[in-house]
Design a protein around this motif. Structure first.
Motif, mmCIF file in Angstrom:
data_model
loop_
_atom_site.group_PDB
_atom_site.id
_atom_site.type_symbol
_atom_site.label_atom_id
_atom_site.label_comp_id
_atom_site.label_asym_id
_atom_site.label_seq_id
_atom_site.Cartn_x
_atom_site.Cartn_y
_atom_site.Cartn_z
ATOM 1 N N LYS A 44 3.505 0.640 10.314
ATOM 2 C CA LYS A 44 4.230 1.348 11.373
ATOM 3 C C LYS A 44 3.293 1.938 12.417
ATOM 4 O O LYS A 44 3.736 2.345 13.489
ATOM 5 C CB LYS A 44 5.136 2.424 10.775
ATOM 6 C CG LYS A 44 4.416 3.599 10.138
ATOM 7 C CD LYS A 44 5.436 4.643 9.691
ATOM 8 C CE LYS A 44 4.722 5.840 9.085
ATOM 9 N NZ LYS A 44 5.642 6.759 8.422
ATOM 10 N N THR B 164 -13.394 -2.277 -5.434
ATOM 11 C CA THR B 164 -13.375 -1.970 -6.858
ATOM 12 C C THR B 164 -12.205 -2.663 -7.542
ATOM 13 O O THR B 164 -11.813 -2.307 -8.644
ATOM 14 C CB THR B 164 -13.314 -0.449 -7.097
ATOM 15 O OG1 THR B 164 -12.317 0.103 -6.234
ATOM 16 C CG2 THR B 164 -14.636 0.202 -6.780
ATOM 17 N N ALA C 296 -3.463 1.005 13.157
ATOM 18 C CA ALA C 296 -4.019 0.795 11.810
ATOM 19 C C ALA C 296 -5.120 -0.267 11.852
ATOM 20 O O ALA C 296 -4.950 -1.318 12.481
ATOM 21 C CB ALA C 296 -2.911 0.387 10.842
ATOM 22 N N GLY D 87 0.829 -1.199 0.000
ATOM 23 C CA GLY D 87 0.000 0.000 0.000
ATOM 24 C C GLY D 87 0.856 1.239 0.000
ATOM 25 O O GLY D 87 2.067 1.182 -0.297
ATOM 26 N N ILE E 259 -0.405 -1.190 4.396
ATOM 27 C CA ILE E 259 -1.805 -0.992 3.997
ATOM 28 C C ILE E 259 -2.595 -0.704 5.269
ATOM 29 O O ILE E 259 -2.500 -1.454 6.242
ATOM 30 C CB ILE E 259 -2.352 -2.241 3.278
ATOM 31 C CG1 ILE E 259 -1.653 -2.417 1.926
ATOM 32 C CG2 ILE E 259 -3.868 -2.142 3.101
ATOM 33 C CD1 ILE E 259 -2.074 -3.641 1.156
ATOM 34 N N GLN F 117 -12.970 -0.648 2.337
ATOM 35 C CA GLN F 117 -13.040 -1.043 0.917
ATOM 36 C C GLN F 117 -11.917 -2.004 0.547
ATOM 37 O O GLN F 117 -12.031 -2.762 -0.400
ATOM 38 C CB GLN F 117 -12.966 0.183 -0.004
ATOM 39 C CG GLN F 117 -14.159 1.095 0.094
ATOM 40 C CD GLN F 117 -13.971 2.172 1.153
ATOM 41 O OE1 GLN F 117 -13.000 2.164 1.903
ATOM 42 N NE2 GLN F 117 -14.920 3.096 1.210
ATOM 43 N N ARG G 106 -5.662 0.411 -3.374
ATOM 44 C CA ARG G 106 -6.039 1.392 -4.375
ATOM 45 C C ARG G 106 -5.094 2.600 -4.376
ATOM 46 O O ARG G 106 -4.771 3.135 -5.415
ATOM 47 C CB ARG G 106 -7.472 1.855 -4.134
ATOM 48 C CG ARG G 106 -7.859 3.002 -5.057
ATOM 49 C CD ARG G 106 -9.266 2.911 -5.518
ATOM 50 N NE ARG G 106 -10.059 4.024 -5.044
ATOM 51 C CZ ARG G 106 -11.297 4.233 -5.458
ATOM 52 N NH1 ARG G 106 -11.864 3.416 -6.314
ATOM 53 N NH2 ARG G 106 -11.972 5.242 -5.006
HETATM 54 C C1 LIG Z 1 -15.918 3.720 -3.569
HETATM 55 C C2 LIG Z 1 -14.539 3.373 -3.075
HETATM 56 C C3 LIG Z 1 -13.953 2.193 -3.505
HETATM 57 C C4 LIG Z 1 -12.676 1.838 -3.045
HETATM 58 N N1 LIG Z 1 -12.143 0.657 -3.471
HETATM 59 C C5 LIG Z 1 -10.939 0.284 -2.981
HETATM 60 C C6 LIG Z 1 -10.353 -0.963 -3.359
HETATM 61 O O1 LIG Z 1 -10.896 -1.733 -4.168
HETATM 62 N N2 LIG Z 1 -9.165 -1.314 -2.838
HETATM 63 C C7 LIG Z 1 -8.501 -0.518 -1.951
HETATM 64 O O2 LIG Z 1 -7.410 -0.905 -1.506
HETATM 65 N N3 LIG Z 1 -9.013 0.663 -1.591
HETATM 66 C C8 LIG Z 1 -10.207 1.103 -2.086
HETATM 67 N N4 LIG Z 1 -10.697 2.311 -1.731
HETATM 68 C C9 LIG Z 1 -9.820 3.242 -0.974
HETATM 69 C C10 LIG Z 1 -9.758 2.949 0.489
HETATM 70 O O3 LIG Z 1 -10.792 3.644 1.134
HETATM 71 C C11 LIG Z 1 -8.399 3.434 1.043
HETATM 72 O O4 LIG Z 1 -8.233 4.812 0.731
HETATM 73 C C12 LIG Z 1 -7.186 2.678 0.514
HETATM 74 O O5 LIG Z 1 -7.391 1.290 0.628
HETATM 75 C C13 LIG Z 1 -5.960 3.066 1.292
HETATM 76 O O6 LIG Z 1 -4.815 2.502 0.741
HETATM 77 P P1 LIG Z 1 -3.539 2.292 1.629
HETATM 78 O O7 LIG Z 1 -3.869 1.423 2.772
HETATM 79 O O8 LIG Z 1 -2.438 1.837 0.735
HETATM 80 O O9 LIG Z 1 -3.168 3.793 2.077
HETATM 81 P P2 LIG Z 1 -3.376 4.529 3.473
HETATM 82 O O10 LIG Z 1 -4.737 4.410 3.968
HETATM 83 O O11 LIG Z 1 -2.797 5.870 3.296
HETATM 84 O O12 LIG Z 1 -2.482 3.687 4.450
HETATM 85 C C14 LIG Z 1 -1.104 3.592 4.401
HETATM 86 C C15 LIG Z 1 -0.680 2.823 5.622
HETATM 87 O O13 LIG Z 1 0.701 2.579 5.569
HETATM 88 C C16 LIG Z 1 1.271 2.841 6.845
HETATM 89 N N5 LIG Z 1 2.640 3.278 6.591
HETATM 90 C C17 LIG Z 1 3.077 4.429 6.060
HETATM 91 N N6 LIG Z 1 4.413 4.414 5.935
HETATM 92 C C18 LIG Z 1 4.827 3.210 6.356
HETATM 93 C C19 LIG Z 1 6.088 2.587 6.467
HETATM 94 N N7 LIG Z 1 7.219 3.198 6.070
HETATM 95 N N8 LIG Z 1 6.148 1.346 6.988
HETATM 96 C C20 LIG Z 1 5.033 0.715 7.402
HETATM 97 N N9 LIG Z 1 3.814 1.248 7.318
HETATM 98 C C21 LIG Z 1 3.709 2.478 6.793
HETATM 99 C C22 LIG Z 1 0.411 3.889 7.468
HETATM 100 O O14 LIG Z 1 0.469 3.761 8.874
HETATM 101 C C23 LIG Z 1 -0.963 3.551 6.921
HETATM 102 O O15 LIG Z 1 -1.667 2.672 7.783
HETATM 103 C C24 LIG Z 1 -11.962 2.693 -2.160
HETATM 104 C C25 LIG Z 1 -12.559 3.871 -1.732
HETATM 105 C C26 LIG Z 1 -13.824 4.214 -2.167
HETATM 106 C C27 LIG Z 1 -14.449 5.485 -1.671
#
Ligand SMILES: Cc1cc2nc3c(=O)[nH]c(=O)nc-3n(C[C@H](O)[C@H](O)[C@H](O)COP(=O)(O)OP(=O)(O)OC[C@H]3O[C@@H](n4cnc5c(N)ncnc54)[C@H](O)[C@@H]3O)c2cc1C
Ligand SMILES: Nc1ncnc2c1ncn2[C@@H]1O[C@H](COP(=O)(O)O)[C@@H](O)[C@H]1O
Lengths: 272, 338
Positions: free
Chosen positions: B301, B266, B305, B222, B280, B285, B249
């Protein structure tokens, strides 16, 4: 060219919560949406229409409230919208649903002419069965192309279409002829904002209601009673408990501990 | 609905899916599960395969305890196309009347099963994760997740035969159990003009097009992977574990991974044995796409989370530090064990 899209109104699965005390889904306040995959099917049909000219029809089978999804489809550029709605359909499984939708589609063909391309989503997010599209295609006895991620080429003279679809190990490009049935993945296109003329037309458009009276649907093939599959019970899966936070002081010890915990699983899988 | 004379249907049939003449492991998993069911029903486990050259698969299925192997060889079946496969399979099933037909819930299996069930006018339960026999009625009980894994439903098919199900790969264990089986060659008269599809191109193992569901280990990255460069750790770990890699995403939006590898509402819904979420957060979602994985390992980290709420094992820390160490450890362990 005439395109017909099958769309389903579904509860937004990401907003459904589980009540672990009663073992039921909490559906109150969960919005009803067009099944996300079906929206991409609509978008693709409208794009093809804009490029090659023609009409797009949509049909949904469901309760009267599904009309709102048809309105939304119209605002995306669909020309004709049909609501297949009748009490006898309630509780239909996929075999009965594909039968009713097939019969409904035949009525649309009678009214609006032969269909060149049928489209549906790859699956509905409530049931996740992915069976309805293949079922309808089989009833029409036309080529089926599932998991489409791109339409590469359409040759109107030869009446052929090239479609890229996902397979287990990659993708393949299929050429087939009209009429055909395509089920689509999300990545087939990006949904555009509804343009104003479409919005205006949608507001004015009327939705046609199809039921057992104005179609040739045999009600002895529909509904719960006439569906071969029945639900014996529904239950909530075991709640995923918060597991173990591993912190053994040093990273090496932490990772070793993790490895020991999953070692037998890795063995079972034949990884080691 | 016309009730069938269901008494004349007997035995459990397994569709043997293969690629380039190699059977898919889900076929063996299903044979092993079917042996358990057959014991309750007092019947046999039969298999069937379709293709240009499939006869040799007999030895493999007998090794897992199948009593019979039916096959049809034809040039028209040299690569998978729905319609000729549908017609040949329906022909065999209609002729031999098995009471249960199980097909792997792979891309191919799910494409095929719905068309066969429609042709045979019988019920089909998609993507099951549990199979059982109702001791009172001898009906097959098929359990499957719905509503993005929020609800489980047990389905049965009381009045129509065969009872059909596609079953998820990786749910049952393939157990060897050698049997002296019988090979039956069949033929089907295809009406070639009925088949209007040609495969004009295949891109295999492309980074872009991947069916994540096919893998039993998925390592997903992520936003917490921090850079596109760091995604190499995600890929490397997945390859050491013989799995594949995926993304949230946000990682897709950053351009670190193609959309086809997105897990979630999605993106794709996956249920591997092991899902490793690296950086992640575990937004709802994202969770709906992966929370029925058997073991979830989360590295983040932020100890608050949400991914840790559903993780089997959680490690708090930097992805950029933990992943390289994990890669070293797994590489060494896996080498040693082999
Ligand atoms: C209609 C709709 C559909 C969606 N469909 C999807 C989907 O299909 N799939 C999907 O994944 N999302 C989907 N989303 C988006 C979802 O809501 C999140 O925004 C998304 O999943 C977040 O991605 P992420 O976890 O990579 O990023 P973030 O939420 O920003 O999380 C990043 C994480 O990484 C950690 N982190 C940061 N730096 C480090 C490091 N150096 N070492 C360890 N940990 C670290 C942080 O603590 C944080 O927990 C959708 C949203 C909507 C509104
Ligand atoms: N009630 C319905 N009305 C219209 N289309 C449907 C209906 N149910 C399913 N479909 C279509 O079939 C696809 C697959 O649905 P399913 O087999 O339920 O996963 C959906 O994406 C829709 O395009």
């Amino acid at each position: 060219m005439h395109l017909l899209v099958f769309i389903k109104q579904v509860p937004d699965a990401s907003q459904v919560r589980v009540n672990y005390n009663t073992g039921t889904l909490i559906r109150e306040g969960v919005p009803a949406i067009i099944n996300p995959f079906d929206k991409h099917a609509i978008e693709e049909a409208v794009r093809i229409k804009e490029k090659f000219s023609g009409t797009v029809s949509v049909i949904t089978m469901g309760p009267p409230m599904a009309e709102s999804s048809l309105k939304e489809a119209l605002s995306m550029g669909v020309d004709n919208a049909y609501l297949l709605s009748d009490r006898v359909f309630a509780g239909s499984d996929t075999l009965a649903t594909s039968y009713a939708l097939w019969a409904g589609a035949k009525k649309i063909i009678e009214e609006k002419g032969d269909v060149d391309i049928f489209l549906s989503g790859k699956q509905a997010i409530d049931g996740d069965t992915a069976q309805t599209g293949p079922g309808i295609a089989t009833r029409f006895d036309i080529p089926l192309v599932t998991y489409a991620i791109a339409i590469k080429d359409i040759d109107l003279k030869k009446r052929t279409i090239e479609i890229v679809r996902l397979i287990e190990s990659g993708a393949e490009t299929i050429e087939t002829t009209f009429p055909c049935f395509i089920t689509v993945e999300e990545e087939i296109n990006k949904i555009r904002y509804a343009p104003l003329p479409y919005l205006i037309r949608a507001a004015r458009a009327t939705i046609k209601i199809l039921n057992t009276k104005n179609t040739k649907i045999d009600s002895s093939k529909c509904g719960l009673k006439n569906s071969p599959t029945k639900v014996k019970k529904a239950f909530t899966p075991q709640k995923r408990e918060r597991g173990e936070m591993i912190n053994k002081g040093s990273m090496q010890d932490t990772l070793n501990f993790l490895y020991e915990n999953i070692e037998s699983t890795l063995k079972d899988m034949g990884k080691i | 609905m016309i009730k069938q004379d269901i008494g004349e249907y007997k035995h459990i049939w397994i569709f043997v899916e293969h690629k380039d003449g190699k059977a898919k492991s889900v076929s063996f998993e299903l044979i092993s599960k079917a042996r358990e069911l057959a014991e309750v029903l007092g019947c046999e486990v039969h298999t069937f395969a379709l293709g240009k050259k499939v006869k040799h698969l007999a030895d493999e299925v007998f090794r897992y305890g199948a009593n019979k192997f039916y096959f049809i060889e034809d040039n028209l079946l040299s690569e998978y196309k729905t319609e000729p496969f549908r017609d040949a399979a329906s022909y065999l099933i209609d002729k031999y009347k098995p009471e249960i037909v199980l097909i792997g819930a792979t891309t191919l299996g799910r494409d095929l099963a719905g068309t066969i069930a429609t042709k045979l006018n019988t019920g089909l339960t998609a993507d099951t994760t549990g199979l059982d026999i109702d001791k009172k009625t001898n009906n097959l009980l098929m359990t499957r997740p719905t509503f993005g894994g929020n609800l489980m439903a047990t389905i049965f098919c009381p009045d129509n035969r065969p009872q059909m199900s596609t079953s998820r790969p990786g749910v049952y264990k393939a157990v060897e159990f050698s049997v002296e089986g019988e090979v039956v060659e069949e033929s089907f008269k295809f009406n070639k003009s009925n088949y209007l599809k040609t495969v004009i191109d295949k891109t295999l193992e492309s980074e872009e097009a991947v069916n994540l569901n096919f893998y039993d280990v998925i390592v997903a990255g992520g936003l917490g992977m921090e850079t596109k460069e760091n995604f190499k750790y995600v890929k490397e770990l997945s390859s050491i574990l013989g799995g594949t890699w995926a993304a949230s995403r946000k990682a897709v939006q950053m351009g670190w991974a193609p959309q086809t590898r997105q897990v979630g509402q999605t993106g794709q819904t996956v249920h591997p044995k092991i899902y490793i979420a690296c950086g992640i957060s575990g937004a709802i979602q994202h969770q709906v796409g992966m929370k029925s994985s058997e073991i979830i390992i989360a590295i983040n980290k932020d100890e608050e989370a949400p991914i840790f709420e559903i993780a089997t094992y959680g490690i708090v820390g930097e992805t950029g530090k933990i992943l390289p160490a994990m890669i070293d450890l797994f590489r060494e362990k896996i080498k040693k064990e082999r």
